[in-house]
Write a protein that holds these residues in place. Structure first.
Motif, PDB file in Angstrom:
ATOM      1  N   GLY A  95     146.101 100.315 -43.046  1.00  0.00           N
ATOM      2  CA  GLY A  95     146.106 101.118 -41.840  1.00  0.00           C
ATOM      3  C   GLY A  95     145.883 100.244 -40.619  1.00  0.00           C
ATOM      4  N   ALA A  96     146.321 100.724 -39.458  1.00  0.00           N
ATOM      5  CA  ALA A  96     146.129  99.960 -38.216  1.00  0.00           C
ATOM      6  C   ALA A  96     146.148 100.900 -37.020  1.00  0.00           C
ATOM      7  N   LEU A  97     145.425 100.514 -35.979  1.00  0.00           N
ATOM      8  CA  LEU A  97     145.554 101.194 -34.696  1.00  0.00           C
ATOM      9  C   LEU A  97     147.002 101.097 -34.227  1.00  0.00           C
ATOM     10  N   TRP A  98     147.450 102.097 -33.449  1.00  0.00           N
ATOM     11  CA  TRP A  98     148.819 102.061 -32.948  1.00  0.00           C
ATOM     12  C   TRP A  98     149.095 100.756 -32.208  1.00  0.00           C
ATOM     13  N   THR A  99     148.175 100.341 -31.360  1.00  0.00           N
ATOM     14  CA  THR A  99     148.394  99.142 -30.557  1.00  0.00           C
ATOM     15  C   THR A  99     148.374  97.883 -31.412  1.00  0.00           C
ATOM     16  N   THR A 100     147.500  97.832 -32.401  1.00  0.00           N
ATOM     17  CA  THR A 100     147.435  96.660 -33.284  1.00  0.00           C
ATOM     18  C   THR A 100     148.728  96.528 -34.073  1.00  0.00           C
ATOM     19  N   ALA A 146     138.862  99.464 -34.454  1.00  0.00           N
ATOM     20  CA  ALA A 146     138.089  98.916 -33.343  1.00  0.00           C
ATOM     21  C   ALA A 146     136.618  98.828 -33.712  1.00  0.00           C
ATOM     22  N   GLY A 147     135.972  97.751 -33.283  1.00  0.00           N
ATOM     23  CA  GLY A 147     134.546  97.591 -33.493  1.00  0.00           C
ATOM     24  C   GLY A 147     133.749  98.301 -32.418  1.00  0.00           C
ATOM     25  N   PRO A 148     132.460  98.464 -32.650  1.00  0.00           N
ATOM     26  CA  PRO A 148     131.743  98.017 -33.852  1.00  0.00           C
ATOM     27  C   PRO A 148     131.824  99.039 -34.986  1.00  0.00           C
ATOM     28  N   GLN A 149     131.563  98.591 -36.207  1.00  0.00           N
ATOM     29  CA  GLN A 149     131.491  99.455 -37.378  1.00  0.00           C
ATOM     30  C   GLN A 149     130.210  99.114 -38.134  1.00  0.00           C
ATOM     31  N   ASP A 150     129.455 100.114 -38.513  1.00  0.00           N
ATOM     32  CA  ASP A 150     128.173  99.848 -39.172  1.00  0.00           C
ATOM     33  C   ASP A 150     128.007 100.609 -40.483  1.00  0.00           C
ATOM     34  N   ASP A 151     129.109 101.000 -41.113  1.00  0.00           N
ATOM     35  CA  ASP A 151     129.044 101.688 -42.402  1.00  0.00           C
ATOM     36  C   ASP A 151     128.660 100.675 -43.477  1.00  0.00           C
ATOM     37  N   PRO A 152     127.516 100.830 -44.148  1.00  0.00           N
ATOM     38  CA  PRO A 152     127.094  99.845 -45.154  1.00  0.00           C
ATOM     39  C   PRO A 152     128.007  99.792 -46.373  1.00  0.00           C
ATOM     40  N   GLY A 153     128.845 100.804 -46.547  1.00  0.00           N
ATOM     41  CA  GLY A 153     129.757 100.803 -47.682  1.00  0.00           C
ATOM     42  C   GLY A 153     131.044 100.046 -47.434  1.00  0.00           C
ATOM     43  N   LEU A 154     131.218  99.507 -46.214  1.00  0.00           N
ATOM     44  CA  LEU A 154     132.449  98.811 -45.861  1.00  0.00           C
ATOM     45  C   LEU A 154     132.206  97.324 -45.670  1.00  0.00           C
ATOM     46  N   VAL A 159     138.970  90.131 -36.763  1.00  0.00           N
ATOM     47  CA  VAL A 159     140.251  89.430 -36.828  1.00  0.00           C
ATOM     48  C   VAL A 159     140.887  89.205 -35.459  1.00  0.00           C
ATOM     49  N   PHE A 160     140.654  90.086 -34.499  1.00  0.00           N
ATOM     50  CA  PHE A 160     141.204  89.919 -33.152  1.00  0.00           C
ATOM     51  C   PHE A 160     140.121  90.234 -32.119  1.00  0.00           C
ATOM     52  N   ARG A 161     140.235  89.612 -30.960  1.00  0.00           N
ATOM     53  CA  ARG A 161     139.432  89.993 -29.797  1.00  0.00           C
ATOM     54  C   ARG A 161     140.393  90.255 -28.649  1.00  0.00           C
ATOM     55  N   GLU A 162     140.248  91.414 -28.023  1.00  0.00           N
ATOM     56  CA  GLU A 162     141.219  91.839 -27.024  1.00  0.00           C
ATOM     57  C   GLU A 162     140.548  92.140 -25.688  1.00  0.00           C
ATOM     58  N   GLU A 163     141.316  91.922 -24.602  1.00  0.00           N
ATOM     59  CA  GLU A 163     140.898  92.345 -23.277  1.00  0.00           C
ATOM     60  C   GLU A 163     141.588  93.670 -22.970  1.00  0.00           C
ATOM     61  N   LEU A 164     140.801  94.688 -22.677  1.00  0.00           N
ATOM     62  CA  LEU A 164     141.354  95.977 -22.276  1.00  0.00           C
ATOM     63  C   LEU A 164     141.477  96.013 -20.755  1.00  0.00           C
ATOM     64  N   MET A 261     136.979  94.208 -26.555  1.00  0.00           N
ATOM     65  CA  MET A 261     136.981  94.921 -27.832  1.00  0.00           C
ATOM     66  C   MET A 261     137.361  93.999 -28.974  1.00  0.00           C
ATOM     67  N   GLU A 262     136.630  94.121 -30.074  1.00  0.00           N
ATOM     68  CA  GLU A 262     136.972  93.415 -31.308  1.00  0.00           C
ATOM     69  C   GLU A 262     137.750  94.346 -32.224  1.00  0.00           C
ATOM     70  N   THR A 263     138.811  93.811 -32.832  1.00  0.00           N
ATOM     71  CA  THR A 263     139.515  94.538 -33.873  1.00  0.00           C
ATOM     72  C   THR A 263     139.047  93.994 -35.210  1.00  0.00           C
ATOM     73  N   LEU A 264     138.606  94.893 -36.068  1.00  0.00           N
ATOM     74  CA  LEU A 264     138.027  94.531 -37.356  1.00  0.00           C
ATOM     75  C   LEU A 264     138.955  94.948 -38.492  1.00  0.00           C
ATOM     76  N   PHE A 265     138.892  94.208 -39.588  1.00  0.00           N
ATOM     77  CA  PHE A 265     139.544  94.662 -40.815  1.00  0.00           C
ATOM     78  C   PHE A 265     138.449  95.172 -41.737  1.00  0.00           C
ATOM     79  N   VAL A 266     138.577  96.430 -42.163  1.00  0.00           N
ATOM     80  CA  VAL A 266     137.556  97.039 -43.019  1.00  0.00           C
ATOM     81  C   VAL A 266     138.170  97.415 -44.361  1.00  0.00           C
ATOM     82  N   ARG A 267     137.377  97.258 -45.398  1.00  0.00           N
ATOM     83  CA  ARG A 267     137.754  97.689 -46.741  1.00  0.00           C
ATOM     84  C   ARG A 267     136.492  98.097 -47.477  1.00  0.00           C
TER      85      ARG A 267
END
Length: 282
Positions: A95-100, A146-154, A159-164, A261-267
């Motif tokens: 999965g990915a954000l539309w912009t990513t 998009a970060g941040p993400q704090d789910d302990p199960g992930l 992977v990317f840092r972006e300027e909005l 904004m940081e773009t994260l890869f989560v699994r």
């Protein structure tokens, strides 16, 4: 409790219909109905409420759904682990954000597909909230969010840092003009979009608290509305560079940390790390 029944339950829950679940599962509706009745009889409680347009999960069904997806995923992971020998193969649902997806991934995905033709790679786009839920519920193998993400199960990797940047109609040459616009509108993606949430925060920092939001499902539609003078938006700089160069819109840099904004890869942390996923992460 049969894993096949849980797969049927998951499909009906997602699609809200016995008939649509039957189409997805390549079976007949009577088989789906029978499996759901059997499952309800086994657990001793109704999992769905039937109505003329389909079905709706009961509270019991909502509580059971995450476990059904996890059980089906464990069985799939066990099979994958047994067969996962040699070059990467099988399926990989990302999965990915539309912009990513539009800005960052097209070349990487094309390269991956050419290197590993035996991997059935699919890409789903959406909002950070929706994609994170899909990973947590085992409907996606991983996602760029998009970060941040704090789910302990992930498991999370930056992977990317972006300027909005704030994107306005071309006639609006200064950020100072934003606050003076009567009936200001934001042109955004649907609820749960991280850019939409960041834009609300930025406007609040500017003292603009009451703004109407118009939601669209594509970057082109959003930029077209901004260019037409309907409202403003917030997007990564790389997405809007062409529209800026053509003088269709004006782009304004922002000093606020909210615009970084940081773009994260989560699994899922407990998911089997297949050869296909290892190759994709590499």
């Amino acid at each position: 409790m049969d894993v096949a029944d849980l797969k049927v339950f998951d499909a009906v829950a997602r699609l809200g219909s016995m008939s649509r679940a039957a189409l997805e599962l390549h079976t007949v509706q009577s088989n789906v109905t029978g499996r759901i009745r059997s499952l309800e009889g086994e657990v001793g409680v109704a999992l769905f409420e039937r109505h003329v347009r389909g079905v709706r999960m009961t509270p019991a069904g909502q509580r059971m759904l995450p476990y059904a997806a996890r059980a089906a995923r464990l069985v799939a992971d066990a099979r994958l682990a047994a067969l996962d020998d040699g070059p990467p193969c099988g399926t990989l649902a990302i999965g990915a954000l539309w912009t990513t997806g539009a800005l960052q991934l097209s070349r990487a995905l094309s390269h991956f597909a050419s290197l590993y033709p035996q991997v059935g790679l699919s890409l789903t786009t959406g909002t950070s909230d929706g994609l994170t839920d899909a990973v947590a519920e085992c409907r996606l193998d991983g996602a760029f969010v998009a970060g941040p993400q704090d789910d302990p199960g992930l498991d999370v990797e930056t992977v990317f840092r972006e300027e909005l940047v704030l994107v306005t109609p071309a006639a609006m040459r200064s950020l100072n003009e934003v606050g003076s616009v009567g009936n200001l509108k934001t042109i955004v993606f649907s609820q749960g979009c991280s850019y939409r949430e960041r834009l609300d925060l930025l406007l609040a920092e500017m003292g603009i608290l009451s703004v109407a939001a118009l939601a669209f499902g594509s970057i082109d539609a959003i930029l077209s509305c901004v260019a037409a003078g309907i409202g403003i938006t917030l997007l990564p700089r790389g997405i809007v560079s062409n529209a800026e160069q053509r003088n269709h819109v004006a782009v304004h840099a922002l000093a606020s940390d909210t615009a970084r904004m940081e773009t994260l890869f989560v699994r899922r942390r407990d998911a089997y790390l297949s050869n296909a996923m290892r190759a994709f992460l590499d």
